[in-house]
Design a protein around this motif. Structure first.
Motif, PDB file in Angstrom:
ATOM      1  N   PHE A   1       0.840  -1.372   0.306  1.00 60.01           N
ATOM      2  CA  PHE A   1      -0.741  -0.218   0.107  1.00 60.01           C
ATOM      3  C   PHE A   1       0.818   1.084   0.119  1.00 60.01           C
ATOM      4  O   PHE A   1       1.882   1.694   0.668  1.00 60.01           O
ATOM      5  N   ILE A   2       0.074   2.343  -0.972  1.00 57.13           N
ATOM      6  CA  ILE A   2       0.969   3.916  -1.127  1.00 57.13           C
ATOM      7  C   ILE A   2       0.037   4.542  -0.104  1.00 57.13           C
ATOM      8  O   ILE A   2      -1.050   5.047   0.409  1.00 57.13           O
ATOM      9  N   GLY A   3       1.395   6.078   0.449  1.00 54.88           N
ATOM     10  CA  GLY A   3       0.445   7.192   0.654  1.00 54.88           C
ATOM     11  C   GLY A   3      -0.699   7.966  -0.547  1.00 54.88           C
ATOM     12  O   GLY A   3      -0.703   8.019  -0.885  1.00 54.88           O
ATOM     13  N   THR A   4      -1.920   8.443   0.674  1.00 51.46           N
ATOM     14  CA  THR A   4      -3.102   8.613  -0.953  1.00 51.46           C
ATOM     15  C   THR A   4      -3.148  10.016  -0.634  1.00 51.46           C
ATOM     16  O   THR A   4      -3.533  10.791  -1.520  1.00 51.46           O
ATOM     17  N   PRO A   5      -2.359  10.757  -0.219  1.00 48.18           N
ATOM     18  CA  PRO A   5      -2.468  12.332   0.398  1.00 48.18           C
ATOM     19  C   PRO A   5      -2.196  12.935  -1.240  1.00 48.18           C
ATOM     20  O   PRO A   5      -3.402  13.949  -1.976  1.00 48.18           O
TER      21      PRO A   5
ATOM     22  N   GLU B   1      -5.628  11.903  -2.966  1.00 48.39           N
ATOM     23  CA  GLU B   1      -6.556  11.984  -3.088  1.00 48.39           C
ATOM     24  C   GLU B   1      -6.499  14.137  -3.184  1.00 48.39           C
ATOM     25  O   GLU B   1      -7.542  14.733  -4.676  1.00 48.39           O
ATOM     26  N   GLU B   2      -5.233  14.872  -4.082  1.00 51.56           N
ATOM     27  CA  GLU B   2      -5.372  15.290  -3.937  1.00 51.56           C
ATOM     28  C   GLU B   2      -5.556  15.661  -5.694  1.00 51.56           C
ATOM     29  O   GLU B   2      -6.381  16.762  -6.229  1.00 51.56           O
ATOM     30  N   ALA B   3      -4.878  14.954  -6.491  1.00 52.19           N
ATOM     31  CA  ALA B   3      -5.664  14.658  -7.934  1.00 52.19           C
ATOM     32  C   ALA B   3      -6.579  14.172  -7.882  1.00 52.19           C
ATOM     33  O   ALA B   3      -7.530  14.886  -9.022  1.00 52.19           O
ATOM     34  N   ILE B   4      -7.725  13.841  -7.326  1.00 53.08           N
ATOM     35  CA  ILE B   4      -9.015  13.465  -6.887  1.00 53.08           C
ATOM     36  C   ILE B   4     -10.014  14.623  -7.025  1.00 53.08           C
ATOM     37  O   ILE B   4     -11.091  15.102  -7.774  1.00 53.08           O
ATOM     38  N   CYS B   5      -9.416  15.644  -6.210  1.00 49.91           N
ATOM     39  CA  CYS B   5      -9.629  17.167  -6.166  1.00 49.91           C
ATOM     40  C   CYS B   5      -9.882  18.237  -6.647  1.00 49.91           C
ATOM     41  O   CYS B   5     -10.273  19.042  -7.462  1.00 49.91           O
ATOM     42  N   LEU B   6      -8.892  17.518  -7.702  1.00 53.18           N
ATOM     43  CA  LEU B   6      -8.390  18.767  -9.211  1.00 53.18           C
ATOM     44  C   LEU B   6      -8.763  18.667  -9.908  1.00 53.18           C
ATOM     45  O   LEU B   6      -9.319  19.048 -11.116  1.00 53.18           O
TER      46      LEU B   6
ATOM     47  N   TYR C   1      -8.657   3.271   2.815  1.00 55.79           N
ATOM     48  CA  TYR C   1      -7.672   4.557   3.431  1.00 55.79           C
ATOM     49  C   TYR C   1      -7.624   6.168   2.616  1.00 55.79           C
ATOM     50  O   TYR C   1      -8.374   6.379   1.984  1.00 55.79           O
ATOM     51  N   GLY C   2      -6.533   6.576   3.750  1.00 56.56           N
ATOM     52  CA  GLY C   2      -7.085   7.411   4.068  1.00 56.56           C
ATOM     53  C   GLY C   2      -8.127   8.602   3.410  1.00 56.56           C
ATOM     54  O   GLY C   2      -9.125   8.337   3.962  1.00 56.56           O
ATOM     55  N   GLU C   3      -7.736   9.516   3.277  1.00 54.97           N
ATOM     56  CA  GLU C   3      -9.618  10.015   3.149  1.00 54.97           C
ATOM     57  C   GLU C   3      -9.166  10.503   1.632  1.00 54.97           C
ATOM     58  O   GLU C   3     -10.332  11.624   0.886  1.00 54.97           O
TER      59      GLU C   3
END
Length: 478
Positions: free
Chosen positions: A133-137, A140-145, A178-180
């Motif tokens: 697994f990897i970090g998700t921030p 998440e940013e790509a999805i918001c962008l 995972y993450g947000e």
């Protein structure tokens, strides 16, 4: 940079023409990655400017190659570079991905959408495979962008359907656990919704979705539409968690209906109590919320404050008892309820219930026993935990608390702790055993005034372990 340098630089830049300044900034951004990063973070590029950038399939194709390469290499590192020895950090970020995100922000909006969603797809594929697994921030940013870019296109409602559908389908992705990531997808949906038709479309989609938060989103969208009737229909039919009741209570508060506001908050309390009263529904009780304090429960906090301000001791006490039952019966909470119980004349009844609730935490229970000067109960509790490695702090708490009143029991508890650490046979544990022995010494000398008994105890330990050099060294100063 000192003041003189700063002043000179300011004067030099002021003397430059607009075109010279522009050329300087462009040149620096092309050769200094850090400067470009700071520049992009502080400059807002308007949708009009972005739309003036040419659509470039070749540039997008290269971006996608770079993104796929990054995730492939990340997966290789995970497989072969002892990745499994590291604890998973869902907040981990990656400099390579950050550069790709920054550069993609300057593309035409249509190209941005394509690139940002490719990052989301590649990130999810890692979780779908499930090997690491990897970090998700940054995902998440790509999805918001992605959501921001779609919004900036200012599309008519019909042309948004595909973007809505893509995001809704993504809510079933493996990465959503995972993450947000889930929150990022919902945020992107919110950004794209700009007209009533958008909200109605999402309501229709979520009515036929098995997404666990469908009812919450539908209720939210009805609120956005100002459709109180349908909001109440959906919200009242789906009251499960505390946040659901709180949202409904806040709706009534905004409407100025104090009675229904309070009634809704109280419904949550009744829900907690009723859930526990149904032993056949074990799942409901086991997964009931557990509060550490009023701060953990917005509803209990509001009700407690309301009844306190109203000087309604009976209901204030009831809410604090609910907190004790479904949270931690701390000594502070115990004392608060004691004050109210004495005023109400039912303290003895409440006391028995609180001691029952406190069984969930040995430490809290011990503190209550010591406060009540029930020395025998405190000692019995400590002895019941004598074989538990994780309850050592509890046993010390009791031994210290009863040493003036049940001195022999206090000594016995400490002696058991000394022996358990000696039995572990290493210097670290010998050191801890010596600290406990020091506590025993203090009790013999200060409480019992019996130095002979102390010497007899410490001599016995030294004689029983003559060849344990580390132990002898740790006990030398006693």
């Amino acid at each position: 940079m000192d003041a003189n340098t700063s002043t000179a630089l300011e004067q030099a830049l002021t003397a430059m023409s607009h075109q010279e300044l522009l050329n300087l900034i462009i040149n620096l951004s092309s050769v200094e990655a850090d400067f470009r990063r700071i520049l992009l973070a502080n400059v807002s590029i308007s949708p009009q400017i972005l739309q003036q950038q040419p659509v470039s399939p070749q540039v997008v194709k290269q971006f996608k190659r770079d993104i796929s390469k990054f995730f492939d290499e990340l997966e290789e590192r995970g497989r072969y570079d002892d990745y499994y020895d590291n604890e998973y950090d869902e907040s981990e970020e990656y400099s390579e991905l950050e550069i790709l995100l920054e550069n993609a922000r300057t593309l035409n909006l249509v190209d941005q959408i394509d690139v940002f969603w490719h990052i989301a797809i590649c990130g999810n594929e890692v979780f779908e495979e499930g090997e690491f697994f990897i970090g998700t921030p940054q995902i998440e940013e790509a999805i918001c962008l992605y959501g921001e870019a779609v919004t900036k296109l200012d599309l008519p409602h019909q042309q948004k359907h595909n973007y809505f559908d893509v995001l809704i389908d993504a809510l079933s992705w493996a990465i959503c656990g995972y993450g947000e990531v889930t929150e990022a997808i919902e945020e992107a949906l919110d950004k794209i919704c700009t007209v009533p038709e958008d909200f109605r479309y999402l309501i229709q989609k979520f009515e036929n979705s098995d997404y666990e938060r469908s009812s919450d989103l539908i209720a939210q969208y009805y609120l956005e539409l100002g459709d109180d009737e349908n909001y109440l229909r959906v919200r009242q039919a789906n009251l499960e968690k505390e946040k659901d009741y709180l949202q409904l209570a806040e709706f009534w508060q905004q409407k100025g209906d104090r009675e229904k506001h309070l009634e809704t908050l109280e419904q949550w309390v009744s829900n907690l109590v009723n859930r526990k009263a149904q032993p056949q529904n074990e799942y409901n009780y086991l997964y009931a919320p557990r509060y550490s304090s009023l701060e953990d429960s917005p509803i209990l906090k509001r009700l407690a404050e309301h009844y306190r301000q109203q000087q309604d001791d009976k209901n204030y006490c009831r809410i604090l008892m609910t907190l004790a039952e479904f949270g931690k019966t701390t000594l502070d909470l115990y004392k608060q309820i004691e004050t109210l119980g004495v005023k109400l004349g039912n303290w003895q009844e409440l006391k028995l219930k609180l001691i029952e609730f406190a069984q969930a935490s040995s430490t809290n229970l011990a503190e209550i026993y010591l406060y009540e000067q029930d020395w025998d109960a405190a000692v019995q509790l400590a002895q019941q935990r004598a074989n538990s490695y994780y309850e050592e702090s509890l046993r010390i708490l009791v031994a210290e608390g009863v040493k003036q009143h049940r001195t022999e029991a206090s000594i016995q508890i400490y002696q058991q702790l000394v022996q358990s650490h000696i039995d572990n046979k290493n210097r670290e544990h010998y050191s801890i055993a010596a600290r406990h022995a020091s506590a025993i010494k203090s009790i013999y000398l200060s409480v019992l005034n019996d130095s002979t008994a102390w010497q007899r105890y410490i001599t016995d330990i030294r004689q029983r372990y003559p060849r344990h050099r580390a132990l002898q060294e740790e006990f030398r100063g006693l």
